[in-house]
Design an enzyme around this catalytic site. Structure first.
Site, PDB file in Angstrom:
ATOM      1  N   PHE A 137       0.862  -1.171   0.000  1.00  0.00           N
ATOM      2  CA  PHE A 137       0.000   0.000   0.000  1.00  0.00           C
ATOM      3  C   PHE A 137       0.899   1.222   0.000  1.00  0.00           C
ATOM      4  O   PHE A 137       2.088   1.113   0.252  1.00  0.00           O
ATOM      5  CB  PHE A 137      -0.912  -0.011   1.231  1.00  0.00           C
ATOM      6  CG  PHE A 137      -2.341  -0.372   0.931  1.00  0.00           C
ATOM      7  CD1 PHE A 137      -2.645  -1.402   0.067  1.00  0.00           C
ATOM      8  CD2 PHE A 137      -3.382   0.317   1.520  1.00  0.00           C
ATOM      9  CE1 PHE A 137      -3.968  -1.741  -0.205  1.00  0.00           C
ATOM     10  CE2 PHE A 137      -4.708  -0.014   1.257  1.00  0.00           C
ATOM     11  CZ  PHE A 137      -4.999  -1.035   0.391  1.00  0.00           C
TER      12      PHE A 137
ATOM     13  N   GLN B 220      -8.885  13.812   3.594  1.00  0.00           N
ATOM     14  CA  GLN B 220      -8.147  13.010   2.609  1.00  0.00           C
ATOM     15  C   GLN B 220      -8.923  12.839   1.303  1.00  0.00           C
ATOM     16  O   GLN B 220     -10.104  12.510   1.313  1.00  0.00           O
ATOM     17  CB  GLN B 220      -7.855  11.622   3.172  1.00  0.00           C
ATOM     18  CG  GLN B 220      -7.096  10.749   2.181  1.00  0.00           C
ATOM     19  CD  GLN B 220      -6.498   9.512   2.827  1.00  0.00           C
ATOM     20  OE1 GLN B 220      -7.177   8.512   3.023  1.00  0.00           O
ATOM     21  NE2 GLN B 220      -5.231   9.587   3.188  1.00  0.00           N
TER      22      GLN B 220
ATOM     23  N   HIS C 188      -8.846  10.530  -2.019  1.00  0.00           N
ATOM     24  CA  HIS C 188      -8.277   9.283  -2.539  1.00  0.00           C
ATOM     25  C   HIS C 188      -7.955   9.471  -4.011  1.00  0.00           C
ATOM     26  O   HIS C 188      -8.777  10.021  -4.757  1.00  0.00           O
ATOM     27  CB  HIS C 188      -9.290   8.145  -2.367  1.00  0.00           C
ATOM     28  CG  HIS C 188      -8.694   6.789  -2.536  1.00  0.00           C
ATOM     29  ND1 HIS C 188      -8.285   6.308  -3.753  1.00  0.00           N
ATOM     30  CD2 HIS C 188      -8.409   5.819  -1.643  1.00  0.00           C
ATOM     31  CE1 HIS C 188      -7.786   5.092  -3.592  1.00  0.00           C
ATOM     32  NE2 HIS C 188      -7.848   4.770  -2.319  1.00  0.00           N
TER      33      HIS C 188
ATOM     34  N   LEU D 276     -15.176   4.134  -5.094  1.00  0.00           N
ATOM     35  CA  LEU D 276     -13.752   3.916  -4.837  1.00  0.00           C
ATOM     36  C   LEU D 276     -13.184   2.765  -5.663  1.00  0.00           C
ATOM     37  O   LEU D 276     -13.763   1.691  -5.726  1.00  0.00           O
ATOM     38  CB  LEU D 276     -13.571   3.595  -3.348  1.00  0.00           C
ATOM     39  CG  LEU D 276     -12.142   3.237  -2.925  1.00  0.00           C
ATOM     40  CD1 LEU D 276     -11.243   4.451  -2.996  1.00  0.00           C
ATOM     41  CD2 LEU D 276     -12.139   2.648  -1.528  1.00  0.00           C
TER      42      LEU D 276
ATOM     43  N   GLU E 154      -6.871   1.177  -3.373  1.00  0.00           N
ATOM     44  CA  GLU E 154      -5.424   1.380  -3.494  1.00  0.00           C
ATOM     45  C   GLU E 154      -4.715   0.066  -3.808  1.00  0.00           C
ATOM     46  O   GLU E 154      -3.606   0.049  -4.346  1.00  0.00           O
ATOM     47  CB  GLU E 154      -4.900   1.943  -2.160  1.00  0.00           C
ATOM     48  CG  GLU E 154      -3.445   2.335  -2.183  1.00  0.00           C
ATOM     49  CD  GLU E 154      -3.135   3.380  -1.101  1.00  0.00           C
ATOM     50  OE1 GLU E 154      -3.983   4.259  -0.860  1.00  0.00           O
ATOM     51  OE2 GLU E 154      -2.052   3.295  -0.518  1.00  0.00           O
TER      52      GLU E 154
ATOM     53  N   ARG F 268      -1.282   9.107  -0.113  1.00  0.00           N
ATOM     54  CA  ARG F 268      -2.447   9.528  -0.899  1.00  0.00           C
ATOM     55  C   ARG F 268      -2.481  11.026  -1.144  1.00  0.00           C
ATOM     56  O   ARG F 268      -2.872  11.466  -2.226  1.00  0.00           O
ATOM     57  CB  ARG F 268      -3.728   9.102  -0.185  1.00  0.00           C
ATOM     58  CG  ARG F 268      -3.938   7.615  -0.240  1.00  0.00           C
ATOM     59  CD  ARG F 268      -5.166   7.204   0.531  1.00  0.00           C
ATOM     60  NE  ARG F 268      -5.341   5.761   0.415  1.00  0.00           N
ATOM     61  CZ  ARG F 268      -6.243   5.064   1.099  1.00  0.00           C
ATOM     62  NH1 ARG F 268      -7.039   5.683   1.952  1.00  0.00           N
ATOM     63  NH2 ARG F 268      -6.349   3.768   0.935  1.00  0.00           N
TER      64      ARG F 268
ATOM     65  N   HIS G 168     -12.441  11.263   0.497  1.00  0.00           N
ATOM     66  CA  HIS G 168     -12.469   9.866   0.912  1.00  0.00           C
ATOM     67  C   HIS G 168     -12.528   9.668   2.415  1.00  0.00           C
ATOM     68  O   HIS G 168     -13.200   8.763   2.896  1.00  0.00           O
ATOM     69  CB  HIS G 168     -11.216   9.177   0.366  1.00  0.00           C
ATOM     70  CG  HIS G 168     -11.138   7.717   0.662  1.00  0.00           C
ATOM     71  ND1 HIS G 168     -12.112   6.839   0.242  1.00  0.00           N
ATOM     72  CD2 HIS G 168     -10.220   6.972   1.330  1.00  0.00           C
ATOM     73  CE1 HIS G 168     -11.788   5.607   0.644  1.00  0.00           C
ATOM     74  NE2 HIS G 168     -10.659   5.668   1.313  1.00  0.00           N
TER      75      HIS G 168
ATOM     76  N   ARG H 222      -3.673  10.063   6.377  1.00  0.00           N
ATOM     77  CA  ARG H 222      -3.754   8.682   6.817  1.00  0.00           C
ATOM     78  C   ARG H 222      -3.182   7.760   5.742  1.00  0.00           C
ATOM     79  O   ARG H 222      -3.403   7.975   4.560  1.00  0.00           O
ATOM     80  CB  ARG H 222      -5.218   8.317   7.044  1.00  0.00           C
ATOM     81  CG  ARG H 222      -5.457   6.856   7.205  1.00  0.00           C
ATOM     82  CD  ARG H 222      -6.902   6.566   7.488  1.00  0.00           C
ATOM     83  NE  ARG H 222      -7.777   6.654   6.336  1.00  0.00           N
ATOM     84  CZ  ARG H 222      -7.863   5.740   5.367  1.00  0.00           C
ATOM     85  NH1 ARG H 222      -7.084   4.680   5.388  1.00  0.00           N
ATOM     86  NH2 ARG H 222      -8.711   5.881   4.374  1.00  0.00           N
TER      87      ARG H 222
END
Lengths: 244, 607
Positions: free
Chosen positions: B141, B255, B257, B267, B270, B301, B369, B405
């Protein structure tokens, strides 16, 4: 491209106002590219009728909230593109489940009851040891469990099931698939005899008439026919030979 | 009093997603009587939509060998751009491996290590060790030094939620679904539960408890373009702020995404980039290595989202009637991989965009996100400002994530924080006497009933709830998005203040009776606008760039003046939140270079 005008006929009934009998209400909406029933119904609510009740949560076909009868078939409304439908669309709430209002039904209570009845959790006599590393599992087994666990409890299989529409105690394909999920899980110590006690009846695996609408209607494309056959075979053997 | 339905419980948990259910299970295992309230049946919670996975430094897979909590800690702090609480991050990384293994014990079918060699999309060969076979594996990730994100194909959230809920059912924890908490019952010092509305009938009830846990997730839907479920309207944060004494932390930390599916904003996990997917521009050029030569698509991100916006601003985006986008390319991962490990992406692309990702490019664009901000709590999850009020998961600002995050850290946070908070709640409950403050309950019930009555009786020529809402969504998208500046933020604050005033004058066009959806929206909107104002005003005041908060007029991180957390309380009658600041806890890793991002790149070019 000429945009269609959609005629959407929606079932209306609010149990809070029982004096107003159920009826069908007709709305018209201009179709836009890649329009889903999620978009169409929200457009109706925001622009024409803010009292219209329906359920959406993820709007991505993951959470199972929005199943309804779309031109007679149980479908997830969020992933139903209007371009796949004729310009006259008829929407009804899912049968079998308790009606909350209009297109909204109470699948949550039904499935909680199902999970209680089938004791849909891992049965083990072990206790968790926070200091130990995890027990090993073959990846193929993990994938097999996940395959059955993909059910999103939307209720499409139950709504389209002849047995479930006749007898309200039938577990349906969702319930039997759930049993299959725990049968293939080596962490669950229940024997076939234990499972037989729960589902070896007409409300369980022997209630299925084999019409397989569940398999046709599952939006997750779960192999419900295979799962039903698997559980039924195991339970038939248990019934005849009394378990392992 | 007799008019009202009152439910008594030791612990009231608001929200049945992963954080709420995990906290409930822990408190119940200590013998507490627990009641969970949820807008929807628990298994419909937005946690189920988390596809990617959970970070825990098990170090089982080949690219994760040698991993440990120290490395996870360092990744998390760098990811947060030094905005997180380091004692919280330390606690989190230490507990995460245990929490993941406990989920395996409860039934989550984590994908496992398969021994042997295999080729990665970039051509390199790795070998999974025989001795690790059958242990929990992990995938890559963004922003991580090791492969650390544990997963079940691409339905991790679904699997974990179903398993947690199976334990809730097994333990017989009371769940009241289709119930919305509308206000906390409190006297300015202690929280006594909540006033809630039954979304089946429209009736009010009071839930009186020793301890109350808010675990209602994020507010994504106050932005017009969000990956979030439609129920994510930030109601839990709003009712906490509405007490006037509980602060929200770092609300300006939002955040985006990198890969929301254009233009439906669902979504695309990731995991797609973690498993080797590329981002391409209109010329099908893989542009991320131009901006981030080392981490490429797998920088954090905030960084990837900014690179994408910059690249589109330079004219390399794909222009369409509906706006501009870029491409995500996973074709080279192959049909087998896409159909098993990334099946959800395959389904989403087919269902919502009519695209086959095995053969075609996926249109994507950065999309709101996640909220790093939320109800400010201490390390035990106990909220600032009110005794007996706790928060967990995205609704909280614990503060594990600081200003950005890492992917895989939020799902892990729900479980780890839920576990910790559940235990602390049980401890608190043990040492607290049950009190039923009748007058207080009655007053709070009355106040909410009056709000409802006022809306139902209002004349027809007031404001339209959907119009106000759309204006709020647009304002945030246009002026409080990925790149921010003083002028836009000031305009946003003014617009939102105006909307807040107008939201006091909403009139319904339907009857508002029973389970009426328009009434529910009208009741929520003022709280949502206050959240929007907390974000915009906090962002206006923070004159630096840190993590996801990128000010074009203040592009540098400023540790001298801004190594601190914003706290936003909202005293009754105020037109703006009251902002104060507190220092960030730094215990191990002093502020430095993240190793990716604009500051890091400009530092290198100077060398």
């Amino acid at each position: 491209m000429i945009r269609r005008t959609l005629t959407i006929e929606v079932f209306r009934f609010n149990p809070q106002t029982p004096d107003i009998k159920p009826y069908m209400e007709t709305y018209t909406v201009k179709e836009v590219p890649n329009m889903t029933l999620f978009v169409a119904l929200n457009t109706i609510r925001e622009e024409q009728d803010p009292s219209l009740m329906f359920d959406f949560v993820c709007r991505a076909a993951i959470c199972g909230s929005c199943a309804m009868l779309v031109n007679g078939r149980p479908r997830l409304a969020c992933k139903t593109l209007t371009k796949t439908l004729p310009s006259h669309i008829k929407l009804l709430p899912l049968p079998v489940f308790k009606l909350i209002g209009d297109l909204s039904v109470d699948t949550g209570t039904w499935f909680r009851h199902l999970n209680l009845k089938t004791q849909a959790w891992i049965h083990t006599d072990k206790t968790f040891d926070p200091k130990a590393i995890e027990e090993r599992m073959d990846n193929e087994t993990a994938l097999k469990i996940y395959e059955a666990e993909r059910c999103i409890e939307c209720g499409c299989c139950v709504a389209g099931c002849a047995t479930a529409n006749i007898r309200d105690d039938f577990l349906g394909a969702a319930g039997l698939n759930k049993i299959a999920r725990f049968m293939v899980d080596p962490r669950d110590k229940r024997s076939d005899q234990n499972f037989f006690e729960v589902i070896g009846t007409d409300e369980g695996v022997f209630g299925c008439m084999g019409l397989m609408a569940c398999d046709d209607n599952c939006p997750q494309e779960l192999p419900l026919q295979m799962q039903l056959a698997f559980v039924r075979r195991r339970m038939a053997m248990t019934g005849i030979f009394g378990g392992k | 009093m007799s008019l009202f339905n009152i439910h008594l419980t030791d612990v009231l948990v608001i929200g049945a997603g992963l954080a709420g259910e995990r906290a409930a299970v822990e408190a119940a295992s200590f013998g507490c009587d627990v009641t969970i309230l949820s807008l929807v049946p628990p298994r419909r919670s937005h946690s189920t939509a988390a596809q990617g996975g959970m970070q825990a430094s098990l170090g089982n897979c080949a690219k994760g060998l040698g991993d440990n909590p120290d490395i996870h800690f360092e990744d998390t702090v760098k990811g947060s751009d030094w905005g997180c609480e380091q004692d919280v991050a330390r606690l989190f990384v230490n507990v995460a491996p245990i929490a993941i293994r406990q989920l395996a014990f409860w039934g989550v079918p984590w994908n496992r290590v398969v021994a042997g060699k295999r080729k990665l999309p970039d051509g390199s060969i790795i070998e999974e060790l025989k001795e690790k076979e059958g242990l929990i594996t992990a995938r890559a990730f963004g922003g991580t030094a090791k492969w650390r994100t544990c997963y079940t194909s691409d339905g991790t959230g679904h699997s974990v939620q179903y398993t947690m809920d199976s334990i809730v059912v097994k333990l017989g924890v009371t769940v009241h679904d289709r119930i919305e908490a509308m206000a906390l019952i409190h006297d300015g010092e202690r929280c006594y539960g909540a006033v809630a509305r039954d979304l089946r009938t429209g009736e009010l009830r009071a839930y009186v408890s020793k301890a109350t846990v808010i675990a209602t997730g994020g507010y994504g839907r106050i932005y017009g373009i969000s990956t979030n479920a439609v129920i994510n309207e930030g109601t839990g944060m709003a009712i906490a702020q509405d007490t006037g004494v509980v602060p929200l932390g770092n609300m300006e930390a939002v955040q985006f995404h990198p890969t929301g599916l254009f233009p439906v904003w669902i979504l695309i996990t990731e995991g797609a980039r973690g498993d080797g997917g590329y981002l391409l521009d209109k010329n099908e050029h893989r542009f991320m290595p131009d901006y981030e030569p080392v981490k490429k698509e797998l920088a954090s991100r905030d960084v990837v989202s900014r690179c994408m916006i910059q690249h589109m601003r330079k004219g390399f985006g794909v222009e369409t009637d509906m706006g501009t986008h870029l491409w995500l390319d996973i074709r080279h991962l192959g049909a087998k991989h896409i159909h098993t490990n990334l099946r959800e992406i395959d389904n989403i692309c087919k269902n919502f965009a009519g695209i086959d990702p095995v053969k075609e490019l996926i249109p994507v664009r950065p999309t709101q996100h996640y909220s790093m901000g939320g109800i400010r709590t201490n390390i035990d999850g106990h909220a600032y400002g009110l005794k007996g009020l706790f928060a967990a998961g995205e609704a909280s600002c614990w503060d594990l994530h600081g200003f950005n995050r890492l992917g895989g850290n939020s799902l892990a946070e729900t479980i780890v924080m839920g576990l910790i908070v559940g235990e602390k709640v049980a401890e608190y409950t043990e040492g607290t006497e049950f009190v039923l403050p009748q007058r207080l309950v009655q007053d709070h019930m009355k106040k909410q009933q009056e709000r409802i009555d006022k809306l139902i009786k209002a004349s027809n020529n007031g404001e339209n709830v959907y119009e106000l809402r759309r204006k709020m969504e647009e304002t945030l998208m246009e002026k409080v998005g990925i790149f921010r500046n003083g002028k836009d933020l000031e305009e946003a604050v003014h617009t939102l203040q105006d909307l807040l005033k107008r939201s006091q004058n909403i009139s319904l066009r339907s009857s508002g009776k029973g389970a009426n959806p328009e009434l529910a929206s009208a009741l929520r909107l003022p709280g949502m606008i206050r959240l929007a104002l907390s974000i915009a005003y906090g962002a206006l005041m923070r004159t630096e760039s840190r993590g996801s908060h990128a000010r074009e007029d203040y592009p540098q991180r400023d540790d001298v003046n801004w190594l601190k957390r914003t706290l936003a309380t909202w005293p009754e009658g105020n037109e703006l939140p009251e902002l104060s600041y507190e220092p960030v806890t730094i215990t191990e890793l002093p502020p430095g270079d993240r190793g990716y991002g604009e500051a890091s790149q400009s530092g290198k070019s100077k060398e």
